[in-house]
Enzyme design. Structure first.
Site, short mmCIF file in Angstrom:
data_model
loop_
_atom_site.label_atom_id
_atom_site.label_comp_id
_atom_site.label_asym_id
_atom_site.label_seq_id
_atom_site.Cartn_x
_atom_site.Cartn_y
_atom_site.Cartn_z
N ARG A 75 -29.68 -35.61 8.76
CA ARG A 75 -29.20 -36.74 7.96
C ARG A 75 -30.35 -37.49 7.27
O ARG A 75 -30.27 -38.70 7.04
CB ARG A 75 -28.40 -37.75 8.80
CG ARG A 75 -27.16 -37.19 9.40
CD ARG A 75 -26.14 -36.73 8.35
NE ARG A 75 -25.04 -36.09 9.02
CZ ARG A 75 -25.05 -34.81 9.36
NH1 ARG A 75 -26.08 -34.04 9.06
NH2 ARG A 75 -24.02 -34.30 9.98
N CYS A 112 -19.59 -42.34 9.36
CA CYS A 112 -20.18 -42.54 10.69
C CYS A 112 -21.31 -43.56 10.59
O CYS A 112 -22.17 -43.47 9.72
CB CYS A 112 -20.72 -41.22 11.24
SG CYS A 112 -19.41 -40.16 11.86
N GLU A 126 -27.05 -44.40 10.98
CA GLU A 126 -27.00 -43.36 9.94
C GLU A 126 -26.84 -44.02 8.57
O GLU A 126 -27.33 -43.54 7.57
CB GLU A 126 -25.82 -42.41 10.19
CG GLU A 126 -25.72 -41.36 9.11
CD GLU A 126 -24.62 -40.34 9.31
OE1 GLU A 126 -24.48 -39.82 10.41
OE2 GLU A 126 -23.90 -40.08 8.33
N1 EPU Z 1 -15.39 -38.05 20.51
C1 EPU Z 1 -14.82 -38.89 21.44
N2 EPU Z 1 -14.42 -40.13 21.04
C2 EPU Z 1 -14.57 -40.55 19.74
C3 EPU Z 1 -15.16 -39.70 18.81
C4 EPU Z 1 -15.57 -38.44 19.21
O1 EPU Z 1 -14.69 -38.55 22.60
O2 EPU Z 1 -14.18 -41.69 19.46
C5 EPU Z 1 -15.77 -36.70 20.95
C6 EPU Z 1 -14.89 -35.65 20.30
O3 EPU Z 1 -13.71 -35.45 21.01
C7 EPU Z 1 -15.78 -34.44 20.29
C8 EPU Z 1 -17.19 -35.02 20.12
O4 EPU Z 1 -17.09 -36.39 20.49
O5 EPU Z 1 -15.70 -33.77 21.51
C9 EPU Z 1 -17.69 -34.89 18.70
O6 EPU Z 1 -16.83 -35.57 17.81
P1 EPU Z 1 -16.55 -35.06 16.31
O7 EPU Z 1 -16.13 -33.64 16.34
O8 EPU Z 1 -15.69 -36.05 15.65
O9 EPU Z 1 -17.97 -35.01 15.63
P2 EPU Z 1 -19.05 -36.15 15.52
O10 EPU Z 1 -20.30 -35.58 16.08
O11 EPU Z 1 -18.58 -37.45 16.03
C10 EPU Z 1 -19.95 -35.30 13.17
C11 EPU Z 1 -20.51 -36.07 12.00
C12 EPU Z 1 -19.39 -36.50 11.08
C13 EPU Z 1 -18.62 -35.25 10.63
C14 EPU Z 1 -18.08 -34.52 11.86
C15 EPU Z 1 -17.40 -33.24 11.40
C16 EPU Z 1 -22.49 -37.35 12.60
C17 EPU Z 1 -23.03 -38.65 13.05
N3 EPU Z 1 -21.17 -37.27 12.48
O12 EPU Z 1 -19.18 -36.27 13.92
O13 EPU Z 1 -20.00 -37.06 9.93
O14 EPU Z 1 -17.57 -35.60 9.78
O15 EPU Z 1 -19.18 -34.20 12.75
O16 EPU Z 1 -16.92 -32.50 12.44
O17 EPU Z 1 -23.24 -36.42 12.34
C18 EPU Z 1 -20.61 -38.96 8.64
O18 EPU Z 1 -21.72 -38.40 8.56
O19 EPU Z 1 -20.33 -40.02 8.05
C19 EPU Z 1 -19.63 -38.33 9.51
C20 EPU Z 1 -18.50 -38.92 9.80
#
Ligand code: EPU
Length: 305
Positions: free
Chosen positions: A179, A228, A298
């Site tokens: 990022r 995010c 971020e």
């Molecule tokens: N999770 C929870 N509770 C929550 C949110 C997530 O338990 O409230 C758990 C999910 O169940 C999952 C894990 O955390 O097991 C990861 O969650 P998710 O798949 O939503 O991915 P993330 O790592 O939270 C990243 C990017 C997002 C992108 C998604 C696509 C970052 C900081 N975030 O989110 O990017 O859309 O992957 O899958 O890198 C952004 O950059 O603005 C953004 C939203």
């Protein structure tokens, strides 16, 4: 710097619009922020070069705003110039065997590039479906999802520096991180970039996009947010840490931690930047106390000039 004086100088040669005393909230996806002294939308590379020449003489703070999707703007007036990239949205493409070489202006919404690759069947940016903002913002912040980022499709980046010099960087000559990119630390403006995509069947491109779209379906995209808020710590998910720390539903004024995905802070009405920032600090503190992780932002925060 007197804003009326500055706009009079700029207007002499500028093609794009120049406005004074503009509210910045509507130019962001979060919908918060105060006013800017001067806001301008360069229409050409000459506009940009002229702006930078004047900046070299007059020395005023310059803030760059792309799609406004990854930024929190302070409630107070930004004393300086906000450069909006939205009109710098040129697009040209050349096909060579199974590759498409695309030259794209920094202000083009990333979603347009993704839609183009879907329509004509070119692979490489399927993961970017649903990522808001402009190509320039995506390049500087190396936007992406787990394991994939915009840098993988980039060939070169064109920048304009403080003296108005244009420079073309090969992807290999820049550092790309999670990022982030080296472009963030350079005092340069990204004006365009070259992207390479590979010919693929439309069905396959669409299937990959659908996979990513499904992953995004847990995110509250129909509300005002900046995407995010925090970066994922190595090997962890910021959303999960916030969730297990009990942050979902926390509120300061009209700023609320989303119940759907804890790494999203929503503007549920009339939230201010101060509300959002206070909620961010509250969440950070709670997560630190409960899990030992100090979450890093971020999103960018526009400081006061
Ligand atoms: N999770 C929870 N509770 C929550 C949110 C997530 O338990 O409230 C758990 C999910 O169940 C999952 C894990 O955390 O097991 C990861 O969650 P998710 O798949 O939503 O991915 P993330 O790592 O939270 C990243 C990017 C997002 C992108 C998604 C696509 C970052 C900081 N975030 O989110 O990017 O859309 O992957 O899958 O890198 C952004 O950059 O603005 C953004 C939203």
């Amino acid at each position: 710097m007197e804003s009326r004086y500055l706009s009079t100088i700029l207007e002499k040669h500028f093609i794009g619009p120049i406005k004074l005393d503009i509210s910045l909230g509507p130019l962001t996806t979060l919908g918060v922020g105060g006013k800017a002294d001067v806001c301008l939308w360069p229409a050409t590379a000459e506009d940009l070069a002229y702006l930078y020449r004047i900046k070299a003489q007059e020395a005023f703070p310059l803030y760059i705003l792309g799609g406004g999707s990854n930024v929190i703007i302070s409630d107070k007036t930004l004393h300086g110039v906000v450069l909006c990239t939205r009109y710098m949205s040129s697009f040209s493409v050349e096909r060579q065997s199974d590759k498409a070489y695309i030259e794209v202006g920094a202000g083009l919404p990333l979603s347009h590039l993704v839609a183009w690759s879907h329509r004509y069947g070119f692979s490489g940016l399927e993961f970017a479906i649903g990522i808001p903002g402009t190509v320039g913002g995506a390049v500087v912040g190396n936007a992406g999802v787990k394991g994939e980022a915009v840098s993988q499709a980039i060939l070169w980046v064109e920048t304009v520096d403080g003296e108005g010099h244009v420079c073309r960087w090969k992807k290999e000559d820049l550092e790309w991180g999670y990022r982030t990119s080296e472009l963030r630390d350079k005092d340069v403006f990204v004006s365009s970039c070259g992207i390479e995509l590979r010919a693929e069947s439309i069905e396959l491109v669409e299937a990959k996009m659908n996979e990513h779209w499904i992953k995004r379906s847990s995110q509250p995209y129909h509300y005002k947010s900046a995407g995010c808020i925090f970066k994922n710590p190595e090997g962890e998910s910021a959303g999960r840490l916030l969730d297990i720390s009990g942050c979902k539903g926390l509120r300061v004024g009209d700023a609320i931690v989303s119940e759907a995905h804890a790494n999203f802070i929503l503007n549920a009405g009339q939230a201010t930047a101060a509300d959002i920032l206070a909620l961010i600090e509250k969440c950070r503190k709670i997560v630190m106390e409960r899990t030992g992780y100090m979450l890093e932002l971020e999103v960018r925060i526009f400081e006061l000039g």
